[in-house]
Design a protein around this motif. Structure first.
Motif, PDB file in Angstrom:
ATOM      1  N   LEU A 138       0.967  -1.776   0.089  1.00 20.77           N
ATOM      2  CA  LEU A 138       0.144   0.328  -0.101  1.00 20.77           C
ATOM      3  C   LEU A 138       0.367   1.512  -0.168  1.00 20.77           C
ATOM      4  N   GLY A 139       0.639   2.530  -0.911  1.00 18.91           N
ATOM      5  CA  GLY A 139       1.571   3.753  -1.160  1.00 18.91           C
ATOM      6  C   GLY A 139       0.148   4.577  -0.518  1.00 18.91           C
ATOM      7  N   VAL A 140       1.046   5.517   0.166  1.00 19.47           N
ATOM      8  CA  VAL A 140       0.046   7.240   0.344  1.00 19.47           C
ATOM      9  C   VAL A 140      -1.177   7.495  -0.758  1.00 19.47           C
ATOM     10  N   GLY A 141      -2.032   7.452   0.330  1.00 22.43           N
ATOM     11  CA  GLY A 141      -3.686   7.919  -0.097  1.00 22.43           C
ATOM     12  C   GLY A 141      -4.481   6.226  -0.203  1.00 22.43           C
ATOM     13  N   ASP A 142      -4.025   5.447  -0.542  1.00 24.15           N
ATOM     14  CA  ASP A 142      -4.899   3.987   0.149  1.00 24.15           C
ATOM     15  C   ASP A 142      -5.191   3.603   1.501  1.00 24.15           C
ATOM     16  N   ASP A 143      -6.769   3.630   1.144  1.00 25.45           N
ATOM     17  CA  ASP A 143      -7.409   3.445   2.209  1.00 25.45           C
ATOM     18  C   ASP A 143      -7.572   2.101   3.285  1.00 25.45           C
ATOM     19  N   VAL A 144      -7.358   2.104   4.794  1.00 20.75           N
ATOM     20  CA  VAL A 144      -7.427   0.423   5.254  1.00 20.75           C
ATOM     21  C   VAL A 144      -8.385   0.599   6.341  1.00 20.75           C
ATOM     22  N   ASN A 145      -8.486  -0.583   6.634  1.00 18.76           N
ATOM     23  CA  ASN A 145     -10.115  -1.401   7.558  1.00 18.76           C
ATOM     24  C   ASN A 145      -9.115  -0.219   9.385  1.00 18.76           C
ATOM     25  N   LEU A 146      -9.925  -0.169  10.041  1.00 16.35           N
ATOM     26  CA  LEU A 146      -9.215   0.198  10.984  1.00 16.35           C
ATOM     27  C   LEU A 146      -9.901  -0.388  12.966  1.00 16.35           C
TER      28      LEU A 146
END
Length: 203
Positions: free
Chosen positions: A172-180
């Motif tokens: 993943l890179g800057v700007g990618d979304d992740v579940n928290l």
């Protein structure tokens, strides 16, 4: 219950939309071993019930609530996902207590490669910030991680070589979304201290 220790990176085979919900079929040679219909598998940190198992693939139904509160709604055929089977009773808790109930979606704000690890800054929705503490635990797309520092609207994590290699976080890179998913203990403590309704007969 899960531990946030990803077993393998699987692949989305197909996505079927049906109104506001969806059905996913995913390939996971490891997590399908011994898996039966009705078992739970965390997909990028979202606890889902297996509805079919065949040829190293499994199917799950994703309800509208899960699609709204997570990144699963953006998955397409070919997307890589973190997979973890539910921990068996008596199994080792190598990460932390993870329910598979995603609290919200964060976004990678910065990434700084180190000699053997990456330092990552993750933006998070404002209401979740109060549950994140330095040196506390958080699940990021199903991966159990230790918080290195906390800002007003973000937190830091350090990804060791193993995490970079065996989870999707290495891609993943800057700007990618992740579940928290924040630590459930923090939410229970807040509820108790807020003076919410008490069960009759409790002290």
């Amino acid at each position: 219950m899960f531990t946030g220790i990803v077993e393998e990176v699987g692949t989305v085979v197909a996505v079927e939309r049906a109104g506001e919900d969806a059905r996913l079929r995913l390939r996971g040679p490891l997590v399908t071993e011994g898996t039966q219909v009705g078992h739970s598998i965390a997909v990028d940190g979202v606890c889902l019930t297996v509805t079919d198992v065949a040829d190293q693939t499994f199917a799950v139904d994703v309800m509208p609530e899960s699609l709204r509160r997570s990144t699963l709604g953006a998955l397409v055929a070919g997307s890589p996902v973190n997979l973890e089977r539910a921990v068996p009773a008596g199994g080792r808790l190598d990460g932390h207590i993870v329910q598979g109930h995603v609290d919200g979606v964060g976004r990678i704000a910065a990434r700084r490669p180190g000699p053997r690890w990456d330092e990552v800054e993750v933006e998070l929705p404002g209401p979740l910030a109060r549950y994140v503490a330095e040196k506390g635990s958080i699940a990021v797309s199903g991966v159990s991680l230790t918080v290195t520092h906390v800002g007003d609207a973000s937190f830091g994590i350090a990804l060791i070589p193993t995490t970079l290699e065996v989870t999707t976080l290495g891609r993943l890179g800057v700007g990618d979304d992740v579940n928290l998913e924040v630590d459930v203990i923090a939410k229970y403590v807040e509820r108790l201290l807020s003076g919410g309704p008490r069960t009759e007969g409790t002290a």
